[in-house]
Scaffold this motif. Structure first.
Motif, PDB file in Angstrom:
ATOM      1  N   ALA A   1      48.740 -82.242  -7.734  1.00 29.72           N
ATOM      2  CA  ALA A   1      49.873 -83.028  -8.418  1.00 29.72           C
ATOM      3  C   ALA A   1      51.141 -82.290  -8.646  1.00 29.72           C
ATOM      4  O   ALA A   1      51.202 -81.262  -8.524  1.00 29.72           O
ATOM      5  CB  ALA A   1      49.238 -83.273 -10.099  1.00 29.72           C
ATOM      6  N   VAL A   2      52.169 -83.437  -8.649  1.00 29.37           N
ATOM      7  CA  VAL A   2      53.456 -83.041  -8.904  1.00 29.37           C
ATOM      8  C   VAL A   2      53.873 -82.946 -10.239  1.00 29.37           C
ATOM      9  O   VAL A   2      53.396 -83.843 -11.014  1.00 29.37           O
ATOM     10  CB  VAL A   2      54.575 -84.007  -8.226  1.00 29.37           C
ATOM     11  N   LEU A   3      54.431 -81.775 -10.845  1.00 25.70           N
ATOM     12  CA  LEU A   3      54.512 -81.822 -12.242  1.00 25.70           C
ATOM     13  C   LEU A   3      56.084 -82.195 -12.740  1.00 25.70           C
ATOM     14  O   LEU A   3      56.181 -82.296 -13.884  1.00 25.70           O
ATOM     15  CB  LEU A   3      54.197 -80.449 -12.798  1.00 25.70           C
ATOM     16  N   SER A   4      56.691 -81.596 -11.550  1.00 24.09           N
ATOM     17  CA  SER A   4      58.307 -81.923 -12.025  1.00 24.09           C
ATOM     18  C   SER A   4      59.048 -81.840 -10.670  1.00 24.09           C
ATOM     19  O   SER A   4      58.520 -81.431  -9.730  1.00 24.09           O
ATOM     20  CB  SER A   4      58.744 -80.858 -12.947  1.00 24.09           C
ATOM     21  N   GLU A   5      60.398 -82.269 -10.730  1.00 24.27           N
ATOM     22  CA  GLU A   5      61.154 -81.865  -9.636  1.00 24.27           C
ATOM     23  C   GLU A   5      62.589 -81.712 -10.100  1.00 24.27           C
ATOM     24  O   GLU A   5      62.906 -82.071 -11.305  1.00 24.27           O
ATOM     25  CB  GLU A   5      61.143 -83.595  -8.644  1.00 24.27           C
ATOM     26  N   PHE A   6      63.346 -81.281  -9.207  1.00 24.99           N
ATOM     27  CA  PHE A   6      64.865 -81.130  -9.423  1.00 24.99           C
ATOM     28  C   PHE A   6      65.664 -80.959  -8.208  1.00 24.99           C
ATOM     29  O   PHE A   6      65.011 -80.792  -6.959  1.00 24.99           O
ATOM     30  CB  PHE A   6      65.053 -79.830 -10.043  1.00 24.99           C
ATOM     31  N   VAL A   7      66.756 -81.397  -8.142  1.00 25.89           N
ATOM     32  CA  VAL A   7      67.571 -81.589  -6.978  1.00 25.89           C
ATOM     33  C   VAL A   7      68.252 -80.210  -7.072  1.00 25.89           C
ATOM     34  O   VAL A   7      69.297 -80.032  -7.925  1.00 25.89           O
ATOM     35  CB  VAL A   7      68.638 -82.784  -7.036  1.00 25.89           C
ATOM     36  N   GLY A   8      68.595 -79.444  -5.820  1.00 25.49           N
ATOM     37  CA  GLY A   8      69.136 -78.374  -5.861  1.00 25.49           C
ATOM     38  C   GLY A   8      70.370 -78.416  -4.840  1.00 25.49           C
ATOM     39  O   GLY A   8      71.150 -79.491  -4.767  1.00 25.49           O
TER      40      GLY A   8
ATOM     41  N   GLY B   1      59.968 -81.039   0.032  1.00 23.80           N
ATOM     42  CA  GLY B   1      59.591 -82.158   0.338  1.00 23.80           C
ATOM     43  C   GLY B   1      58.484 -82.415   1.190  1.00 23.80           C
ATOM     44  O   GLY B   1      57.683 -83.405   1.487  1.00 23.80           O
ATOM     45  N   THR B   2      58.323 -81.487   2.172  1.00 23.40           N
ATOM     46  CA  THR B   2      57.341 -81.372   3.460  1.00 23.40           C
ATOM     47  C   THR B   2      55.885 -81.426   2.805  1.00 23.40           C
ATOM     48  O   THR B   2      54.975 -81.509   3.402  1.00 23.40           O
ATOM     49  CB  THR B   2      57.656 -80.178   4.113  1.00 23.40           C
ATOM     50  N   ILE B   3      55.855 -80.852   1.608  1.00 25.51           N
ATOM     51  CA  ILE B   3      54.638 -80.995   0.889  1.00 25.51           C
ATOM     52  C   ILE B   3      53.643 -82.222   0.965  1.00 25.51           C
ATOM     53  O   ILE B   3      52.587 -82.398   0.960  1.00 25.51           O
ATOM     54  CB  ILE B   3      54.755 -80.444  -0.705  1.00 25.51           C
TER      55      ILE B   3
ATOM     56  N   PRO C   1      50.566 -89.105   1.546  1.00 22.06           N
ATOM     57  CA  PRO C   1      51.361 -90.122   0.784  1.00 22.06           C
ATOM     58  C   PRO C   1      50.983 -90.395  -0.676  1.00 22.06           C
ATOM     59  O   PRO C   1      51.579 -91.129  -1.511  1.00 22.06           O
ATOM     60  CB  PRO C   1      51.393 -91.144   1.812  1.00 22.06           C
ATOM     61  N   ALA C   2      49.617 -90.390  -0.820  1.00 19.39           N
ATOM     62  CA  ALA C   2      49.310 -90.535  -2.149  1.00 19.39           C
ATOM     63  C   ALA C   2      49.628 -89.711  -3.085  1.00 19.39           C
ATOM     64  O   ALA C   2      49.918 -90.207  -4.217  1.00 19.39           O
ATOM     65  CB  ALA C   2      47.486 -90.529  -2.099  1.00 19.39           C
TER      66      ALA C   2
END
Length: 148
Positions: A44-51, A75-77, A82-83
């Motif tokens: 799962a993705v827990l969070s994101e930030f723009v660097g 983002g290559t992860i 796609p799901a």
């Protein structure tokens, strides 16, 4: 007496070699943990930030791993997954609507730092115990060589 000094010098040299070996073992154990993580699928993705340069990083929770082993990935992860990206978009929408609570990244980072500090202290203690044990062995050997 000359043999006693030689024995002690050899033992002390051996202590330094063991420290070098221990550092290699610690590095290898960390590397193997990283390799093990790379073999796991992202859960799962827990969070994101723009660097910098508008580059987005995602905090990924790995399958069958504790949450504190999560890592920041680019983002290559999502290539071939796609799901996973769709699941994250849905979660972000829930967070915007107040239906879900976002991860407290500051608390997460503090917990990770705490675990890393504890692990570092554990390795230092393990090295110290080995050094003490080896020094005691040297003292014990020198005691026997003096009595002969």
């Amino acid at each position: 007496m000359a043999t006693n000094n030689t024995l002690q010098t050899q033992s002390v040299d051996w202590l330094d070699e063991e420290d070098d070996l221990q550092d290699v073992e610690d590095t290898e154990s960390l590397a193997s943990a990283e390799e093990d993580q790379q073999d796991r699928a992202p859960e799962a993705v827990l969070s994101e930030f723009v660097g910098k340069n508008d580059h987005t990083w995602y905090l990924i929770k790995w399958q069958d791993s504790p949450i504190l082993w999560s890592s920041w990935e680019c983002g290559t992860i999502f290539d071939g997954r796609p799901a996973l990206l769709e699941q994250w978009k849905e979660e972000k929408q829930k967070q915007l609507e107040g239906k879900s609570k976002p991860l407290d990244v500051k608390a997460f980072n503090e917990a990770v730092a705490h675990v890393e500090t504890a692990e570092r202290q554990r390795r230092i203690l393990r090295r110290l115990r080995r050094r003490i044990k080896n020094v005691l062995n040297v003292i014990d050997l020198s005691h026997y060589s003096e009595s002969y």
